[in-house]
Motif scaffolding. Structure first.
Motif, PDB file in Angstrom:
ATOM      1  N   PRO A   1      -5.873   7.633  -2.025  1.00  0.00           N
ATOM      2  CA  PRO A   1      -4.945   8.313  -1.106  1.00  0.00           C
ATOM      3  C   PRO A   1      -5.363   8.086   0.340  1.00  0.00           C
ATOM      4  O   PRO A   1      -6.550   8.166   0.687  1.00  0.00           O
ATOM      5  N   HIS A   2      -4.368   7.796   1.181  1.00  0.00           N
ATOM      6  CA  HIS A   2      -4.608   7.556   2.602  1.00  0.00           C
ATOM      7  C   HIS A   2      -3.909   8.655   3.387  1.00  0.00           C
ATOM      8  O   HIS A   2      -2.682   8.764   3.349  1.00  0.00           O
ATOM      9  N   ARG A   3      -4.710   9.465   4.079  1.00  0.00           N
ATOM     10  CA  ARG A   3      -4.168  10.667   4.699  1.00  0.00           C
ATOM     11  C   ARG A   3      -3.046  10.363   5.679  1.00  0.00           C
ATOM     12  O   ARG A   3      -1.999  11.014   5.667  1.00  0.00           O
TER      13      ARG A   3
ATOM     14  N   ASN B   1       0.824  -1.208   0.000  1.00  0.00           N
ATOM     15  CA  ASN B   1       0.000   0.000   0.000  1.00  0.00           C
ATOM     16  C   ASN B   1       0.863   1.267   0.000  1.00  0.00           C
ATOM     17  O   ASN B   1       0.476   2.291  -0.556  1.00  0.00           O
ATOM     18  N   GLN B   2       2.039   1.185   0.629  1.00  0.00           N
ATOM     19  CA  GLN B   2       2.940   2.339   0.633  1.00  0.00           C
ATOM     20  C   GLN B   2       3.403   2.676  -0.779  1.00  0.00           C
ATOM     21  O   GLN B   2       3.644   3.842  -1.100  1.00  0.00           O
ATOM     22  N   LEU B   3       3.539   1.667  -1.639  1.00  0.00           N
ATOM     23  CA  LEU B   3       3.886   1.934  -3.031  1.00  0.00           C
ATOM     24  C   LEU B   3       2.791   2.765  -3.691  1.00  0.00           C
ATOM     25  O   LEU B   3       3.079   3.738  -4.411  1.00  0.00           O
ATOM     26  N   HIS B   4       1.538   2.413  -3.436  1.00  0.00           N
ATOM     27  CA  HIS B   4       0.418   3.181  -3.987  1.00  0.00           C
ATOM     28  C   HIS B   4       0.420   4.619  -3.455  1.00  0.00           C
ATOM     29  O   HIS B   4       0.213   5.571  -4.218  1.00  0.00           O
ATOM     30  N   GLN B   5       0.671   4.769  -2.167  1.00  0.00           N
ATOM     31  CA  GLN B   5       0.679   6.112  -1.585  1.00  0.00           C
ATOM     32  C   GLN B   5       1.868   6.927  -2.121  1.00  0.00           C
ATOM     33  O   GLN B   5       1.768   8.138  -2.315  1.00  0.00           O
ATOM     34  N   GLY B   6       2.983   6.232  -2.375  1.00  0.00           N
ATOM     35  CA  GLY B   6       4.127   6.902  -2.959  1.00  0.00           C
ATOM     36  C   GLY B   6       3.834   7.437  -4.350  1.00  0.00           C
ATOM     37  O   GLY B   6       4.328   8.503  -4.741  1.00  0.00           O
ATOM     38  N   VAL B   7       3.030   6.708  -5.109  1.00  0.00           N
ATOM     39  CA  VAL B   7       2.628   7.174  -6.442  1.00  0.00           C
ATOM     40  C   VAL B   7       1.830   8.470  -6.327  1.00  0.00           C
ATOM     41  O   VAL B   7       2.071   9.430  -7.079  1.00  0.00           O
ATOM     42  N   TRP B   8       0.875   8.511  -5.375  1.00  0.00           N
ATOM     43  CA  TRP B   8       0.094   9.743  -5.192  1.00  0.00           C
ATOM     44  C   TRP B   8       0.994  10.909  -4.780  1.00  0.00           C
ATOM     45  O   TRP B   8       0.839  12.031  -5.273  1.00  0.00           O
TER      46      TRP B   8
END
Length: 476
Positions: A242-244, A96-103
């Motif tokens: 996105p996860h705040r 999930n951190q990879l996804h948040q890094g993309v954002w």
């Protein structure tokens, strides 16, 4: 005769740790050299094309590096976070951190691309002629569209390094270089037989744009096709929202990291600007020394990166004693390699300078600086290692404050006073560009010693707390 598991001696532990660090470090080293190859190839090709395009390339590259490096540092916060989650076997959270890094990369790209697409502040600072300014705009426009891809690939790089897969990054970086060089050659000088006009420095921006987005596409294919990534739950649901809290954690760790890297970049940039006031010969000698330092810096950078990854994974697995041991062994290995490289540079400095220039005056200026490179390199290796391992423990603000005081205060400020003999007491050999190198060397050593002391104290404190918790925990 005693039968049982072999005794784990300190020497064996050191060898095992050194082997694990080296296994992760060498792909990082090769990949970073490939990244350096982007700029090196463009410098050679543009320099052969025209002096005007080379001037535009120098100014445009300074602007791009200033923007990209700072934003890259923020995005690389994904590394320590994913490393700890990977060590703790919380693999879905790591994914999930990879996804948040993309954002995060996309959000930062909006700011960075805007600065590159509308480069009026950089043009005003450079006081470029109208002809050069027009070429800078064309070059930076291509890089403005390349920046989002560069930041997205940084997410891929940070994630893979954190999960001990640096080769997956290295291969794509080498592939990007293999595409970049012939494409730059074609676009800069043109290919009349194919109807491709000579674009000069603008061709550099377009070739970088193509190479970077090709790397991003290849990275996406790797993430989708390699079974290794199945464990991270990356596929089957698109890009996570996105996860705040995750984004806030990335920014809390990443902003100080980005600012620290920006301090280093601006410190060297202003160093060159001040030395340029002393004349063409001193700044030419400085450029040779700076280029060499950047090249040999890749080794401690790779070792620091690898050690940081292993430390973060050990922290995540709650093996704090192993994290402390890895940090200590990594420090010994990094400083030993830095000492060897620094000594080789010192011994062979005349031959090295001969590869750069045949101008006797420039060679003399460079040689006076290379006498300090060995000490400079050791101090640089020490502070870099301490910063990287502190990041593994998610400590970045201390590094930012210490590094700012060391580089801007002692290094840049002290260098100015020595080089220009502000107080009228500077010895003659320490004036000119040498003064900046002496002060910067002192600044790096001060930063390295202070940050290493902080690292050792913090590691002792964390392991002591763990021992106390274990002693107080009731037996089961």
């Amino acid at each position: 005769m005693r039968i049982g598991p072999p005794t784990t001696t300190p020497a064996r532990l050191w060898r095992d740790d050194a082997r694990h660090i080296a296994t992760l470090a060498w792909p990082v080293l090769v990949g970073q050299l490939a990244v350096l190859g982007f700029a090196t190839a463009d410098t050679v090709l543009v320099g052969r094309h025209s002096a005007t395009d080379l001037a535009a390339f120098a100014i445009g590259t300074a602007a791009y590096v200033t923007v990209f490096i700072g934003l890259m540092g923020v995005v690389l916060a994904i590394g320590p976070i994913v490393g700890q989650l990977y060590g703790a076997k919380r693999l879905a959270e790591a994914g999930n951190q990879l996804h948040q890094g993309v954002w995060l990369a996309l959000a930062l790209a909006v700011l960075g691309s805007s600065l590159l697409a509308f480069p009026a502040p950089f043009l005003a600072l450079s006081r470029a002629t109208p002809e050069v300014a027009e070429k800078i705009r064309g070059y930076l426009l291509g890089l403005a569209f390349a920046l989002p891809g560069s930041l997205l690939f940084t997410v891929y790089r940070g994630f893979n390094t954190a999960v001990s897969r640096p080769k997956a990054v290295m291969v794509l970086q080498l592939g990007g270089l293999a595409l970049k060089v012939p494409l730059s050659a074609a676009l800069i000088s043109g290919v009349p037989a194919l109807g491709v006009p000579a674009l000069g420095v603008t061709g550099c921006g377009l070739s970088t744009l193509a190479a970077v987005w090709t790397q991003v596409l290849a990275a996406l294919l790797v993430l989708r096709g390699d079974p290794f990534y199945d464990r991270f739950a990356l596929r089957g649901h698109g890009l996570a929202r996105p996860h705040r809290a995750s984004l806030r954690a990335l920014l809390r760790l990443g902003v100080p990291m980005g600012l620290t890297i920006l301090i280093e970049v601006t410190g060297f940039a202003f160093m060159a600007i001040f030395i340029a006031r002393l004349g063409a010969t001193p700044v030419a000698g400085h450029q040779i020394a700076a280029n060499l330092v950047s090249l040999i810096f890749m080794m401690p950078l790779a070792l620091s990166n690898a050690t940081s990854t292993l430390v973060a994974q050990s922290i995540g697995a709650n093996r704090l004693h192993a994290a402390r041991r890895l940090g200590w062994h990594g420090l010994q290995l990094t400083m030993a390699m830095a000492a060897v490289i620094g000594a080789l540079v010192f011994v062979t400095r005349e031959a090295i300078v001969g590869l750069y220039t045949r101008d006797a005056a420039v060679a003399a200026a460079a040689l006076s600086l290379l006498s300090w490179v060995a000490l400079f390199h050791l101090g640089d290796a020490l502070q870099t290692f301490a910063q990287f391992v502190l990041r593994a423990w998610r400590i970045t603000v201390v590094s930012l404050v210490v590094f700012a005081l060391a580089m801007w205060g002692l290094g840049l400020g002290g260098g100015y006073m020595l080089a220009f003999d502000v107080w009228g007491i500077t010895p003659a050999p320490w004036r000119s560009a040498t003064g900046f190198w002496i002060a910067s060397t002192a600044g790096l050593w001060c930063a390295g010693v202070v940050l290493t002391a902080v690292l050792l104290w913090m590691q002792n404190q964390r392991t002591r707390d763990l021992a106390q918790d274990s002693a107080l925990r009731p037996a089961t």
